[in-house]
Design an enzyme around this catalytic site. Structure first.
Site, PDB file in Angstrom:
ATOM      1  N   LYS A 104       0.865  -1.190   0.000  1.00  0.00           N
ATOM      2  CA  LYS A 104       0.000   0.000   0.000  1.00  0.00           C
ATOM      3  C   LYS A 104       0.892   1.226   0.000  1.00  0.00           C
ATOM      4  O   LYS A 104       2.018   1.179   0.497  1.00  0.00           O
ATOM      5  CB  LYS A 104      -0.870   0.019   1.261  1.00  0.00           C
ATOM      6  CG  LYS A 104      -2.069   0.927   1.166  1.00  0.00           C
ATOM      7  CD  LYS A 104      -3.257   0.210   0.556  1.00  0.00           C
ATOM      8  CE  LYS A 104      -4.441   1.105   0.365  1.00  0.00           C
ATOM      9  NZ  LYS A 104      -5.633   0.325  -0.006  1.00  0.00           N
TER      10      LYS A 104
ATOM     11  N   ASP B 252      -7.176   4.331  -4.235  1.00  0.00           N
ATOM     12  CA  ASP B 252      -7.795   4.198  -2.905  1.00  0.00           C
ATOM     13  C   ASP B 252      -8.395   5.580  -2.635  1.00  0.00           C
ATOM     14  O   ASP B 252      -8.660   6.337  -3.583  1.00  0.00           O
ATOM     15  CB  ASP B 252      -6.760   3.783  -1.849  1.00  0.00           C
ATOM     16  CG  ASP B 252      -7.397   3.335  -0.529  1.00  0.00           C
ATOM     17  OD1 ASP B 252      -7.893   2.203  -0.453  1.00  0.00           O
ATOM     18  OD2 ASP B 252      -7.437   4.125   0.438  1.00  0.00           O
TER      19      ASP B 252
END
Ligand code: NDP
Ligand code: 2IT
Length: 449
Positions: free
Chosen positions: A122, A162
């Protein structure tokens, strides 16, 4: 086990969200550790909670007035036992290393559940895209990629979107990667259709959330038809969760952003949802404008200081938190129970605090954790990677059918793991155990690296 958790806390005391995520997984997998001495001898917990690599970098950029700003960029490459690191990029003012580590950690188990070959990672930045012009966002994305490009690649690490990173940002990031590397590869997912994107990827997270909810309801011989639903957020996940609920005959009464929420008793139908998509994705406005367009709805501002969110006080059958982490606390959970909720399905990553999860589990609510429920997004990212490798593009129905199949498989895998370990119907334990065992066995196969 407790010792490991304590050591992780002591090492980075400020990384609260990371500790929260680790704590939940470690407690869920205790019965697995008890059965497997090898896991303990091989230091599995210590290894799986330490990122393989953490990259932090300066992102300087210039605003439209010629003023220079500096943000911090992150990429946490958590675990590559199952495949290249895979996971989104978040641009939001609240981003810090602890948040990116929690998201990367969750991603490892989520990706494991998808049945596809993807490790977990991430990244993101504390850059706040709100109120920035397209040119400012472009310059920021270009500067971000000028450093990130040397760490990623289609077989190494494949970022995606995201919070705060959608089709626009992926376009700017891809353009700069291509220029720097002089190659056109599937290094990012969530691309536009004309240049390597996959059909259904924009819809995938929200649709997958609802497919999973439908599977859970089916275990109690119910469907979404006629169910009243509360949805939070109004971004990518919230929009397509709403779209699929409407399609399956449910009624959505709420949507929100970080300033407040709208309650529309008549239900947010397809036309109203089209307005929200245009408002949020094109005009980048606030959800309060919904009330200006549909005066029969109510808009309630919610200050971040409030100790509960009145959105969760409305009566409903199902709740879909689709905004951000820790948006449902114990008080909200009690309100949902009093309002008659029978299913809570997490579209966001870790939106429910641990005490609230316990309340739902204690009351036999159908509760799906984000790492199972929102895995459809990254799963279709995996399908985008597959199409990119073949330089082919599958039709809409093919991708949607595969997504449905993957969500079905995630549902049955979680249930099977929960019964194998004596916690039948506990999807939290089931998701953690099933995700964990697959990653750990791959790590053991690959030796001490
Ligand atoms: P978007 O940026 O499209 O939308 C985010 C929404 O959540 C906005 O309505 C935003 O409101 C609200 N929000 C963000 N931060 C906060 C905050 N601190 N407090 C209150 N509201 C907030 O993001 P996504 O829809 O893509 O992501 C939503 C959630 O789903 C996140 O948890 C993400 O990690 C998760 N997720 C996303 C996937 C994807 O494919 N996009 C896949 C799997 C999970 P505002 O506009 O005011 O900021
Ligand atoms: O949290 C997530 O799973 C995402 N933001 C999507 C990641 C991806 O690689 O598609």
């Amino acid at each position: 086990m407790e010792n490991t958790i304590e050591k992780i806390r002591d090492k980075d005391p400020e990384q609260k969200e990371f500790h929260q995520a680790v704590d939940e997984v470690i407690h869920s997998v205790k019965p697995v550790l008890d059965r497997n001495f090898e896991y303990r001898q091989q230091g599995i917990l210590e290894r799986i909670t330490e990122p393989e690599r953490v990259i932090m970098f300066r992102v300087p950029w210039m605003d439209d007035d010629g003023q220079v700003h500096v943000n911090r960029g992150f990429r946490v490459e958590m675990n590559s036992a199952l495949g290249p690191y895979k996971g989104g990029l978040r641009f939001h003012a609240s981003v810090n290393l602890g948040i990116i580590k929690f998201l990367a950690f969750e991603q490892v188990f989520k990706n494991s559940l998808t049945t596809l070959s993807m490790g977990g990672g991430k990244g993101g930045s504390d850059f706040d895209p709100k109120g920035k012009s397209d040119n400012e966002v472009m310059r920021f994305c270009q500067s971000f990629m000028m450093e990130l490009y040397r760490h990623i690649g289609p077989n190494t690490d494949v970022p995606a979107g995201d919070i705060g990173v959608g089709a626009r940002e992926i376009g700017y990031l891809f353009g700069m990667y291509k220029k720097l590397k002089n190659e056109f590869t599937g290094v990012l997912t969530g691309k536009s259709l004309a240049w390597g994107g996959s059909l259904i990827r924009p819809e995938a997270t929200g649709y997958g959330v609802v497919y999973l909810a439908a599977e859970m309801l089916q275990t109690r011989r119910q469907t979404l038809e006629g169910k009243s639903c509360l949805v939070s957020g109004s971004g990518n996940v919230a929009q397509f969760t709403t779209e699929k609920i409407i399609e399956l005959g449910g009624k959505v009464a709420t949507l929100s952003d970080s300033s407040g929420y709208v309650y529309d008793e008549a239900g947010i139908d397809a036309e109203k949802l089209a307005f929200v998509k245009e408002l949020k994705n094109i005009r980048r406005g606030r959800i309060s404008e919904y009330k200006e367009r549909y005066p029969e709805a109510v808009y309630i501002p919610v200050s971040p200081e409030r100790d509960y969110n009145p959105l969760w006080e409305h009566k409903a059958d199902c709740a879909f938190p689709c905004a951000t982490q820790n948006e449902i606390n114990a008080k909200d959970a009690s309100h949902l129970l009093s309002g008659g909720v029978a299913l809570v399905c997490e579209g966001a990553n870790m939106p429910t605090i641990p005490e609230a999860v316990d309340i739902f589990l204690d009351h036999n609510i159908l509760f799906a954790p984000g790492k199972a429920a929102n895995a459809g997004g990254v799963a279709v990212s995996g399908l985008e990677m597959a199409q990119n490798s073949m330089r082919l593009s599958w039709p809409r129905k093919e991708v949607d059918d595969r997504l449905k199949q993957i969500m079905k498989s995630i549902h049955s895998t979680c249930l099977a793991a929960s019964s194998e370990y004596g916690v039948e119907g506990n999807y939290v334990a089931g998701a953690n155990i099933a995700g964990f065992v697959k990653v750990v066995n791959a790590m053991l196969d690959q030796g001490l690296v």
